[in-house]
Design an enzyme around this catalytic site. Structure first.
Site, PDB file in Angstrom:
ATOM      1  N   ASN A  38       0.801  -1.222   0.000  1.00 61.49           N
ATOM      2  CA  ASN A  38       0.000   0.000   0.000  1.00 61.49           C
ATOM      3  C   ASN A  38       0.841   1.283   0.000  1.00 61.49           C
ATOM      4  O   ASN A  38       0.305   2.385   0.048  1.00 61.49           O
ATOM      5  CB  ASN A  38      -0.952   0.010   1.211  1.00 61.49           C
ATOM      6  CG  ASN A  38      -0.173   0.081   2.537  1.00 61.49           C
ATOM      7  OD1 ASN A  38       1.053  -0.093   2.547  1.00 61.49           O
ATOM      8  ND2 ASN A  38      -0.869   0.311   3.622  1.00 61.49           N
ATOM      9  N   LYS A  40       3.920   4.095  -1.283  1.00 57.85           N
ATOM     10  CA  LYS A  40       4.364   4.754  -2.500  1.00 57.85           C
ATOM     11  C   LYS A  40       5.684   4.122  -2.944  1.00 57.85           C
ATOM     12  O   LYS A  40       6.470   3.681  -2.126  1.00 57.85           O
ATOM     13  CB  LYS A  40       4.575   6.242  -2.172  1.00 57.85           C
ATOM     14  CG  LYS A  40       4.861   7.097  -3.375  1.00 57.85           C
ATOM     15  CD  LYS A  40       4.692   8.564  -3.058  1.00 57.85           C
ATOM     16  CE  LYS A  40       5.442   9.405  -4.110  1.00 57.85           C
ATOM     17  NZ  LYS A  40       5.146   9.000  -5.498  1.00 57.85           N
ATOM     18  N   LYS A  42       5.976   1.866  -5.891  1.00 57.45           N
ATOM     19  CA  LYS A  42       5.878   0.652  -6.707  1.00 57.45           C
ATOM     20  C   LYS A  42       6.135   0.973  -8.181  1.00 57.45           C
ATOM     21  O   LYS A  42       6.979   0.352  -8.825  1.00 57.45           O
ATOM     22  CB  LYS A  42       4.492   0.009  -6.542  1.00 57.45           C
ATOM     23  CG  LYS A  42       4.179  -0.360  -5.102  1.00 57.45           C
ATOM     24  CD  LYS A  42       2.814  -0.990  -4.932  1.00 57.45           C
ATOM     25  CE  LYS A  42       1.638  -0.062  -5.142  1.00 57.45           C
ATOM     26  NZ  LYS A  42       1.496   0.974  -4.110  1.00 57.45           N
ATOM     27  N   THR A  43       5.393   1.932  -8.706  1.00 53.29           N
ATOM     28  CA  THR A  43       5.595   2.331 -10.105  1.00 53.29           C
ATOM     29  C   THR A  43       6.914   3.081 -10.272  1.00 53.29           C
ATOM     30  O   THR A  43       7.645   2.854 -11.240  1.00 53.29           O
ATOM     31  CB  THR A  43       4.417   3.204 -10.587  1.00 53.29           C
ATOM     32  OG1 THR A  43       3.235   2.404 -10.582  1.00 53.29           O
ATOM     33  CG2 THR A  43       4.653   3.732 -11.998  1.00 53.29           C
ATOM     34  N   THR A  44       7.243   3.955  -9.313  1.00 56.79           N
ATOM     35  CA  THR A  44       8.499   4.713  -9.447  1.00 56.79           C
ATOM     36  C   THR A  44       9.707   3.782  -9.430  1.00 56.79           C
ATOM     37  O   THR A  44      10.673   4.019 -10.151  1.00 56.79           O
ATOM     38  CB  THR A  44       8.634   5.822  -8.376  1.00 56.79           C
ATOM     39  OG1 THR A  44       8.260   5.295  -7.125  1.00 56.79           O
ATOM     40  CG2 THR A  44       7.796   7.030  -8.727  1.00 56.79           C
ATOM     41  N   ARG A  52      17.649   2.411 -15.470  1.00 59.05           N
ATOM     42  CA  ARG A  52      18.849   1.569 -15.390  1.00 59.05           C
ATOM     43  C   ARG A  52      19.011   0.741 -16.675  1.00 59.05           C
ATOM     44  O   ARG A  52      20.105   0.656 -17.241  1.00 59.05           O
ATOM     45  CB  ARG A  52      18.688   0.655 -14.170  1.00 59.05           C
ATOM     46  CG  ARG A  52      19.865  -0.182 -13.830  1.00 59.05           C
ATOM     47  CD  ARG A  52      19.726  -0.756 -12.431  1.00 59.05           C
ATOM     48  NE  ARG A  52      20.062   0.212 -11.408  1.00 59.05           N
ATOM     49  CZ  ARG A  52      19.783   0.098 -10.100  1.00 59.05           C
ATOM     50  NH1 ARG A  52      19.138  -0.983  -9.681  1.00 59.05           N
ATOM     51  NH2 ARG A  52      20.145   1.018  -9.239  1.00 59.05           N
ATOM     52  N   PHE A  95      -9.176   4.894 -13.182  1.00 60.94           N
ATOM     53  CA  PHE A  95      -9.614   4.028 -12.092  1.00 60.94           C
ATOM     54  C   PHE A  95     -11.036   3.575 -12.338  1.00 60.94           C
ATOM     55  O   PHE A  95     -11.847   4.286 -12.921  1.00 60.94           O
ATOM     56  CB  PHE A  95      -9.491   4.746 -10.744  1.00 60.94           C
ATOM     57  CG  PHE A  95      -8.063   4.922 -10.334  1.00 60.94           C
ATOM     58  CD1 PHE A  95      -7.301   3.830  -9.946  1.00 60.94           C
ATOM     59  CD2 PHE A  95      -7.466   6.170 -10.353  1.00 60.94           C
ATOM     60  CE1 PHE A  95      -5.977   3.977  -9.583  1.00 60.94           C
ATOM     61  CE2 PHE A  95      -6.141   6.325  -9.988  1.00 60.94           C
ATOM     62  CZ  PHE A  95      -5.393   5.228  -9.605  1.00 60.94           C
ATOM     63  N   TRP A  97     -13.439   3.239 -10.419  1.00 62.42           N
ATOM     64  CA  TRP A  97     -14.512   4.062  -9.846  1.00 62.42           C
ATOM     65  C   TRP A  97     -14.720   5.337 -10.642  1.00 62.42           C
ATOM     66  O   TRP A  97     -15.680   6.062 -10.403  1.00 62.42           O
ATOM     67  CB  TRP A  97     -14.263   4.369  -8.363  1.00 62.42           C
ATOM     68  CG  TRP A  97     -12.983   5.082  -8.077  1.00 62.42           C
ATOM     69  CD1 TRP A  97     -12.769   6.424  -8.120  1.00 62.42           C
ATOM     70  CD2 TRP A  97     -11.749   4.490  -7.689  1.00 62.42           C
ATOM     71  NE1 TRP A  97     -11.474   6.700  -7.793  1.00 62.42           N
ATOM     72  CE2 TRP A  97     -10.824   5.544  -7.514  1.00 62.42           C
ATOM     73  CE3 TRP A  97     -11.320   3.169  -7.473  1.00 62.42           C
ATOM     74  CZ2 TRP A  97      -9.501   5.312  -7.135  1.00 62.42           C
ATOM     75  CZ3 TRP A  97     -10.012   2.955  -7.097  1.00 62.42           C
ATOM     76  CH2 TRP A  97      -9.116   4.016  -6.929  1.00 62.42           C
ATOM     77  N   GLU A 132       0.422  -1.725 -12.770  1.00 69.16           N
ATOM     78  CA  GLU A 132      -0.916  -1.869 -12.182  1.00 69.16           C
ATOM     79  C   GLU A 132      -1.692  -3.048 -12.774  1.00 69.16           C
ATOM     80  O   GLU A 132      -2.926  -3.050 -12.720  1.00 69.16           O
ATOM     81  CB  GLU A 132      -1.707  -0.552 -12.282  1.00 69.16           C
ATOM     82  CG  GLU A 132      -0.839   0.616 -11.756  1.00 69.16           C
ATOM     83  CD  GLU A 132      -1.582   1.690 -11.042  1.00 69.16           C
ATOM     84  OE1 GLU A 132      -2.043   1.424  -9.925  1.00 69.16           O
ATOM     85  OE2 GLU A 132      -1.687   2.795 -11.602  1.00 69.16           O
TER      86      GLU A 132
END
Lengths: 200, 200
Positions: A38, A40, A42-44, A52, A95, A97, A132
């Site tokens: 949960n 911050k 993951k994508t970065t 790299r 998203f 939603w 994602e």
């Protein structure tokens, strides 16, 4: 505090342990890496791996399963300087939603997975990022078993990164590396909004 | 499984909750972000933030406190394409068990911190990354209280990322965002070596 000789002895022992560990790890293989949790990052962290990889001259593919083409984030602008190496496909509808339309979400997820499979089959890529992907698995827009089978059947030297919260157990079972990003403290909880340059 | 109307209702409720949360978070400020924990992804997530920042045209500074100038990693080669925006200083002497010389390590850490302070004082930077600063704090090469005071005294709109294991409590106390990368599974444990393009 520490006398120089005992420090040097301690670090020499530490180096021996480290060298032995390095010597024991000899295998090379394409990794299935999962960035979940949960927090911050993951994508970065996947973007950092892209940076790299392109520094080594590797062609890289990325499919974004949730993000839509609306607001163009900084990283996509930056990656244009690597248009010779990076192919990024933004294939989400936003998203779920926001769309509030399950049939449309499923159809977007299926199209994105078809693109991901084509990228994985393309021999020039050394790294493929599926951003994602876990979210579309979470909502059952794709069958987890099909996706895990597709990932596992990739060629042995291809690295794949999957990002997103709620990675399902079958995916975690197939992964070579799992990092769980835990939000110990998050500025959103302190009333600080999603800021340009940090969140997008 | 899910009928379209109840899905749409569920997602509409979800959107209302999400919108309310977004509306409540209104403050903007330069964040002190700490990426710590034993998992992979701390430095790569900082690199991803650099990519995002330069996509917005932000000048970025980075000081690497541990890495030495020996082997040039992919990310530094890649960042050369942003030589107009990114200033990266590799100021370590390698891991402390490689140098085995505490006085030399302390002197390198002090020089790196002086550079970091100069970068934070430079108004053109919007983001400053202090890579593996926690390691030099862990070994007491720098005083934690001095470093935390220096970070806290930065100008209000400057974002700073600090990476590395074992972030000390004083630093965590001062942070706006803390992500702990947990190694749930790591290929090194399975005898897979540190591979080009993945680890460097």
């Amino acid at each position: 505090m520490t006398d120089p000789e005992s420090w040097a002895r301690k670090m020499a022992r530490r180096k021996a342990v480290q060298d032995a560990k390095m010597a024991a790890a000899t295998a090379e293989k394409g990794l299935l890496m999962v960035h979940t949790g949960n927090g911050k990052g993951k994508t970065t962290a996947a973007l950092g791996l892209i940076l790299r990889a392109v520094g080594h001259g590797w062609p890289v593919g990325m499919v974004q399963f949730i993000k839509s083409g609306g607001r163009r984030p900084g990283e996509l602008v930056a990656l244009e300087r690597f248009a010779d190496l990076v192919d990024c496909r933004v294939m989400g509808e936003g998203f779920t939603w926001e769309t509030q339309d399950r049939a449309r979400d499923i159809s977007a997820a299926q199209a994105a997975w078809t693109t991901a499979q084509a990228m994985m089959a393309e021999p020039r890529y050394r790294l493929v990022v599926l951003d994602e992907l876990t979210i579309v698995l979470r909502y059952r827009f794709l069958a987890v078993s099909d996706v895990v089978a597709g990932l596992t059947a990739r060629r042995p030297d291809l690295h794949v990164v999957v990002t997103g919260r709620h990675a399902p157990p079958e995916l975690l079972g197939a992964a070579d590396l799992i990092t769980e990003a835990q939000a110990v403290k998050h500025p959103f909880q302190a009333g600080i909004k999603a800021q340009v340059g940090i969140e997008f």
